[in-house]
Design an enzyme around this catalytic site. Structure first.
Site, PDB file in Angstrom:
ATOM      1  N   LYS A 221      73.188 -88.862 -54.299  1.00 30.58           N
ATOM      2  CA  LYS A 221      72.796 -88.117 -55.183  1.00 30.58           C
ATOM      3  C   LYS A 221      72.370 -89.386 -56.417  1.00 30.58           C
ATOM      4  O   LYS A 221      72.813 -89.895 -56.788  1.00 30.58           O
ATOM      5  CB  LYS A 221      73.764 -86.810 -55.937  1.00 30.58           C
ATOM      6  CG  LYS A 221      74.560 -85.959 -54.879  1.00 30.58           C
ATOM      7  CD  LYS A 221      75.124 -84.990 -55.571  1.00 30.58           C
ATOM      8  CE  LYS A 221      75.274 -83.921 -53.931  1.00 30.58           C
ATOM      9  NZ  LYS A 221      75.625 -85.023 -52.566  1.00 30.58           N
TER      10      LYS A 221
ATOM     11  N   ARG B 244      77.181 -90.216 -45.968  1.00 31.68           N
ATOM     12  CA  ARG B 244      76.331 -90.760 -46.541  1.00 31.68           C
ATOM     13  C   ARG B 244      77.355 -91.615 -47.091  1.00 31.68           C
ATOM     14  O   ARG B 244      77.046 -93.275 -47.813  1.00 31.68           O
ATOM     15  CB  ARG B 244      75.492 -89.627 -47.173  1.00 31.68           C
ATOM     16  CG  ARG B 244      74.784 -90.293 -48.204  1.00 31.68           C
ATOM     17  CD  ARG B 244      73.901 -89.849 -48.933  1.00 31.68           C
ATOM     18  NE  ARG B 244      73.321 -88.521 -48.158  1.00 31.68           N
ATOM     19  CZ  ARG B 244      73.445 -87.316 -48.863  1.00 31.68           C
ATOM     20  NH1 ARG B 244      73.310 -87.080 -49.487  1.00 31.68           N
ATOM     21  NH2 ARG B 244      71.674 -86.623 -47.324  1.00 31.68           N
ATOM     22  N   TYR B 245      78.492 -91.767 -47.595  1.00 33.53           N
ATOM     23  CA  TYR B 245      79.178 -92.420 -49.254  1.00 33.53           C
ATOM     24  C   TYR B 245      80.477 -92.788 -48.143  1.00 33.53           C
ATOM     25  O   TYR B 245      80.797 -92.402 -47.649  1.00 33.53           O
ATOM     26  CB  TYR B 245      80.149 -91.473 -50.052  1.00 33.53           C
ATOM     27  CG  TYR B 245      78.727 -91.154 -50.674  1.00 33.53           C
ATOM     28  CD1 TYR B 245      77.511 -91.386 -51.971  1.00 33.53           C
ATOM     29  CD2 TYR B 245      78.649 -89.751 -50.505  1.00 33.53           C
ATOM     30  CE1 TYR B 245      76.763 -90.825 -52.564  1.00 33.53           C
ATOM     31  CE2 TYR B 245      77.271 -89.146 -51.415  1.00 33.53           C
ATOM     32  CZ  TYR B 245      76.921 -89.124 -52.076  1.00 33.53           C
ATOM     33  OH  TYR B 245      75.353 -88.219 -53.290  1.00 33.53           O
TER      34      TYR B 245
ATOM     35  N   ARG C 168      69.128 -77.183 -45.475  1.00 33.07           N
ATOM     36  CA  ARG C 168      69.366 -77.264 -44.202  1.00 33.07           C
ATOM     37  C   ARG C 168      68.993 -75.985 -43.653  1.00 33.07           C
ATOM     38  O   ARG C 168      68.909 -75.363 -42.467  1.00 33.07           O
ATOM     39  CB  ARG C 168      70.997 -76.835 -43.647  1.00 33.07           C
ATOM     40  CG  ARG C 168      71.581 -78.293 -44.623  1.00 33.07           C
ATOM     41  CD  ARG C 168      72.835 -78.055 -43.984  1.00 33.07           C
ATOM     42  NE  ARG C 168      73.360 -79.758 -44.394  1.00 33.07           N
ATOM     43  CZ  ARG C 168      74.294 -79.797 -44.978  1.00 33.07           C
ATOM     44  NH1 ARG C 168      75.095 -78.250 -45.169  1.00 33.07           N
ATOM     45  NH2 ARG C 168      74.697 -81.113 -45.799  1.00 33.07           N
TER      46      ARG C 168
ATOM     47  N   ASP D 209      69.394 -85.044 -54.711  1.00 32.95           N
ATOM     48  CA  ASP D 209      69.523 -85.770 -53.763  1.00 32.95           C
ATOM     49  C   ASP D 209      68.711 -86.658 -53.147  1.00 32.95           C
ATOM     50  O   ASP D 209      67.157 -85.701 -52.655  1.00 32.95           O
ATOM     51  CB  ASP D 209      69.881 -85.175 -52.804  1.00 32.95           C
ATOM     52  CG  ASP D 209      71.142 -85.730 -52.473  1.00 32.95           C
ATOM     53  OD1 ASP D 209      71.561 -86.468 -51.922  1.00 32.95           O
ATOM     54  OD2 ASP D 209      72.079 -84.464 -51.947  1.00 32.95           O
TER      55      ASP D 209
ATOM     56  N   CYS E 184      69.741 -68.375 -46.907  1.00 31.74           N
ATOM     57  CA  CYS E 184      69.017 -68.420 -48.292  1.00 31.74           C
ATOM     58  C   CYS E 184      67.519 -69.245 -47.932  1.00 31.74           C
ATOM     59  O   CYS E 184      67.565 -70.243 -47.010  1.00 31.74           O
ATOM     60  CB  CYS E 184      69.981 -69.089 -49.771  1.00 31.74           C
ATOM     61  SG  CYS E 184      71.412 -68.609 -49.789  1.00 31.74           S
TER      62      CYS E 184
ATOM     63  N   ASP F  30      65.428 -80.122 -53.025  1.00 33.40           N
ATOM     64  CA  ASP F  30      65.261 -81.002 -52.222  1.00 33.40           C
ATOM     65  C   ASP F  30      63.055 -80.775 -52.336  1.00 33.40           C
ATOM     66  O   ASP F  30      62.859 -79.733 -51.997  1.00 33.40           O
ATOM     67  CB  ASP F  30      65.765 -81.431 -51.445  1.00 33.40           C
ATOM     68  CG  ASP F  30      67.455 -82.009 -51.882  1.00 33.40           C
ATOM     69  OD1 ASP F  30      67.966 -82.058 -52.375  1.00 33.40           O
ATOM     70  OD2 ASP F  30      68.352 -80.861 -51.611  1.00 33.40           O
TER      71      ASP F  30
ATOM     72  N   CYS G  79      67.034 -73.195 -48.550  1.00 31.45           N
ATOM     73  CA  CYS G  79      68.291 -73.998 -47.753  1.00 31.45           C
ATOM     74  C   CYS G  79      67.414 -75.156 -47.312  1.00 31.45           C
ATOM     75  O   CYS G  79      66.542 -75.321 -47.118  1.00 31.45           O
ATOM     76  CB  CYS G  79      68.898 -72.863 -47.068  1.00 31.45           C
ATOM     77  SG  CYS G  79      70.016 -74.201 -46.217  1.00 31.45           S
TER      78      CYS G  79
ATOM     79  N   ARG H   6      83.755 -90.672 -48.924  1.00 32.36           N
ATOM     80  CA  ARG H   6      83.364 -88.832 -48.471  1.00 32.36           C
ATOM     81  C   ARG H   6      82.601 -88.059 -47.607  1.00 32.36           C
ATOM     82  O   ARG H   6      81.617 -89.304 -46.920  1.00 32.36           O
ATOM     83  CB  ARG H   6      83.663 -88.071 -49.769  1.00 32.36           C
ATOM     84  CG  ARG H   6      82.515 -88.753 -50.942  1.00 32.36           C
ATOM     85  CD  ARG H   6      82.687 -88.721 -51.929  1.00 32.36           C
ATOM     86  NE  ARG H   6      81.722 -88.718 -52.910  1.00 32.36           N
ATOM     87  CZ  ARG H   6      81.484 -89.339 -53.590  1.00 32.36           C
ATOM     88  NH1 ARG H   6      81.445 -91.080 -53.233  1.00 32.36           N
ATOM     89  NH2 ARG H   6      80.644 -89.066 -54.426  1.00 32.36           N
TER      90      ARG H   6
ATOM     91  N   CYS I 164      75.385 -68.858 -41.613  1.00 35.58           N
ATOM     92  CA  CYS I 164      75.491 -68.291 -43.550  1.00 35.58           C
ATOM     93  C   CYS I 164      75.246 -66.570 -43.256  1.00 35.58           C
ATOM     94  O   CYS I 164      74.971 -65.923 -42.629  1.00 35.58           O
ATOM     95  CB  CYS I 164      74.234 -68.916 -44.427  1.00 35.58           C
ATOM     96  SG  CYS I 164      74.389 -70.141 -43.901  1.00 35.58           S
TER      97      CYS I 164
HETATM   98  C1  LIG Z   1      77.098 -84.663 -51.894  1.00 32.92           C
HETATM   99  C2  LIG Z   1      77.691 -84.813 -51.243  1.00 32.92           C
HETATM  100  C3  LIG Z   1      78.639 -85.313 -50.499  1.00 32.92           C
HETATM  101  C4  LIG Z   1      79.876 -85.382 -51.978  1.00 32.92           C
HETATM  102  O1  LIG Z   1      79.825 -85.443 -53.036  1.00 32.92           O
HETATM  103  P1  LIG Z   1      80.295 -85.299 -55.077  1.00 32.92           P
HETATM  104  O2  LIG Z   1      79.709 -85.964 -55.268  1.00 32.92           O
HETATM  105  O3  LIG Z   1      81.379 -86.720 -54.592  1.00 32.92           O
HETATM  106  O4  LIG Z   1      80.698 -83.885 -54.868  1.00 32.92           O
HETATM  107  C5  LIG Z   1      79.538 -85.998 -50.040  1.00 32.92           C
HETATM  108  N1  LIG Z   1      78.761 -86.050 -48.826  1.00 32.92           N
HETATM  109  C6  LIG Z   1      77.293 -86.182 -48.653  1.00 32.92           C
HETATM  110  C7  LIG Z   1      75.870 -86.569 -47.722  1.00 32.92           C
HETATM  111  C8  LIG Z   1      76.660 -85.528 -50.219  1.00 32.92           C
HETATM  112  O5  LIG Z   1      75.239 -85.036 -49.873  1.00 32.92           O
HETATM  113  S1  SF4 Z   2      72.233 -72.739 -49.235  1.00 31.72           S
HETATM  114 FE1  SF4 Z   2      71.951 -72.870 -46.538  1.00 31.72          FE
HETATM  115  S2  SF4 Z   2      73.614 -73.585 -46.251  1.00 31.72           S
HETATM  116 FE2  SF4 Z   2      73.979 -72.728 -48.101  1.00 31.72          FE
HETATM  117  S3  SF4 Z   2      74.531 -70.366 -48.386  1.00 31.72           S
HETATM  118 FE3  SF4 Z   2      72.755 -70.116 -48.264  1.00 31.72          FE
HETATM  119  S4  SF4 Z   2      71.215 -71.056 -46.231  1.00 31.72           S
HETATM  120 FE4  SF4 Z   2      73.430 -70.673 -46.322  1.00 31.72          FE
END
Ligand SMILES: *Cc1c(COP(=O)(O)O)cnc(C)c1O
Ligand code: SF4
Length: 350
Positions: free
Chosen positions: A315, A90-91, A112, A308, A107, A271, A110, A94, A103
């Site tokens: 973010k 996304r960035y 995801r 997000d 959760c 989210d 979650c 990183r 997991c």
């Molecule tokens: C949060 C996130 C990161 C890391 O973001 P930081 O603000 O540097 O901690 C990198 N990629 C994705 C897709 C994210 O959601």
């Molecule tokens: S928030 Fe989602 S990815 Fe993170 S530990 Fe819980 S179930 Fe796993």
């Protein structure tokens, strides 16, 4: 099999057992668990004091997960931002490397939820290597966030293999691991793991405590083992209705984290993910909560409150200067000057 793997194997996975233990009806839980997996390690199960408590809410299936809440399964557009199955980019500098679909505890809130614990989200070794190869041939990437699922559910040997491959990439400076096992399965943070991780500095670990009752002696010991191995620890909390959405709980959590050498990093607005609407709080509540922390709590213990953004634009901090207007729709000003309209209405409390 290592001790932690044996503990994980003994986790609770049957709604019927929850029903027996807590004297509730299994049928509604069965339907939810058939759609979104259930797993609670014995360690975490023993921390739940009763039906509906803050730990229960995080771990036990709720029929509201199946209601049609009009929300998207992937509001952050992670699938669209994935050049390969194991990478979310996304960035520019990183990336997320998704190495595990599993997991220790699933959760209920979650982000995801659409994929964790599903057979289809399990990645092959070839797919993981392809993800590492993508990082190797993309010089703009200097920071990798190893995520999942939970990366620390990989065997220590496989994780070491991946870290060795990542460390061979000259332009990759920072390696971060995101893991909830210090909270849900602290015995996983064993001496062998810590000795292995220690070789790969600068390596950061972000964990995910949501409630002060998760700050147990065992969790503190797990964090101490990591910190003693030279791994700086951060924490991401999700703001969850009925779990940590009051100032006293949040202050106790943030101060308690500092005491075990974990620095609060992000506080995430929930989210807009399908099946999690009942966990959302209004943005006004989150802002008031942060305001209440300032003063009584050291700046060291105050996380960044972030959203997000839907559609995968990254973010955004929620601050008086980024929030243009509040109400059932919040207008946020993004760093590029554009505006984002964010739904803020939440279901009635129940
Ligand atoms: C949060 C996130 C990161 C890391 O973001 P930081 O603000 O540097 O901690 C990198 N990629 C994705 C897709 C994210 O959601
Ligand atoms: S928030 Fe989602 S990815 Fe993170 S530990 Fe819980 S179930 Fe796993």
């Amino acid at each position: 099999m290592e001790l932690w793997q044996e503990s994980l194997r003994q986790s609770l996975t049957e709604p019927a057992e929850l029903a027996r233990r807590f004297g509730i009806d299994a049928a509604p839980l069965e339907a939810v668990a058939a759609r979104y997996p259930l797993r609670i390690p014995r360690y975490y199960l023993d921390l739940i004091e009763g039906v509906g408590d803050p730990l229960w809410r995080q771990a036990v299936p709720d029929p509201r997960e199946l209601e049609d809440d009009g929300l998207d399964a992937d509001p952050l557009a992670e699938e669209r931002l994935a050049p390969l199955p194991a990478v979310v980019h996304r960035y520019p500098d990183r990336v997320l490397l998704l190495v595990s679909g599993e997991c220790a505890l699933y959760c209920r809130f979650c982000t995801r939820k659409r994929k964790v614990g599903c057979a289809a989200s399990r990645l092959s070794l070839d797919e993981l290597y392809a993800g590492i190869d993508y990082i190797a041939r993309t010089p703009a990437i200097s920071d990798v966030l190893i995520s999942g699922g939970d990366p620390l559910l990989l065997s220590t040997d496989l994780l070491e293999d991946l870290l060795i491959r990542l460390r061979r990439i000259p332009h990759l400076e920072i390696i971060r691991i995101g893991s909830r096992v210090p909270v849900t399965l602290p015995q996983r943070i064993d001496a062998k793991l810590c000795a292995m991780l220690k070789q790969f500095a600068p390596l950061y670990l972000n964990t995910h405590f949501n409630h002060p009752r998760e700050l147990t002696t065992q969790a503190a010991a797990a964090c101490a083992r990591l910190a003693d191995a030279g791994i700086p620890l951060g924490n991401q909390t999700v703001l969850l209705r009925g779990v940590n959405d009051d100032a006293a709980t949040m202050a106790a959590l943030c101060k308690g984290l500092l005491k075990i050498r974990v620095r609060p990093y992000y506080l995430h607005q929930m989210d807009l993910v399908r099946g999690t609407g009942h966990f959302r709080t209004r943005i006004e509540e989150g802002m008031a909560l942060l305001q209440a922390l300032r003063g009584p709590v050291s700046g060291l213990a105050i996380p960044h409150y972030v959203i997000d953004t839907p559609g995968g634009r990254g973010k955004v901090p929620i601050l008086p200067e980024t929030v243009e207007s509040l109400g059932d729709e919040v207008v946020l000003r993004l760093s590029d000057g554009s505006r984002l309209r964010y739904p803020n209405a939440v279901p009635p409390k129940g």
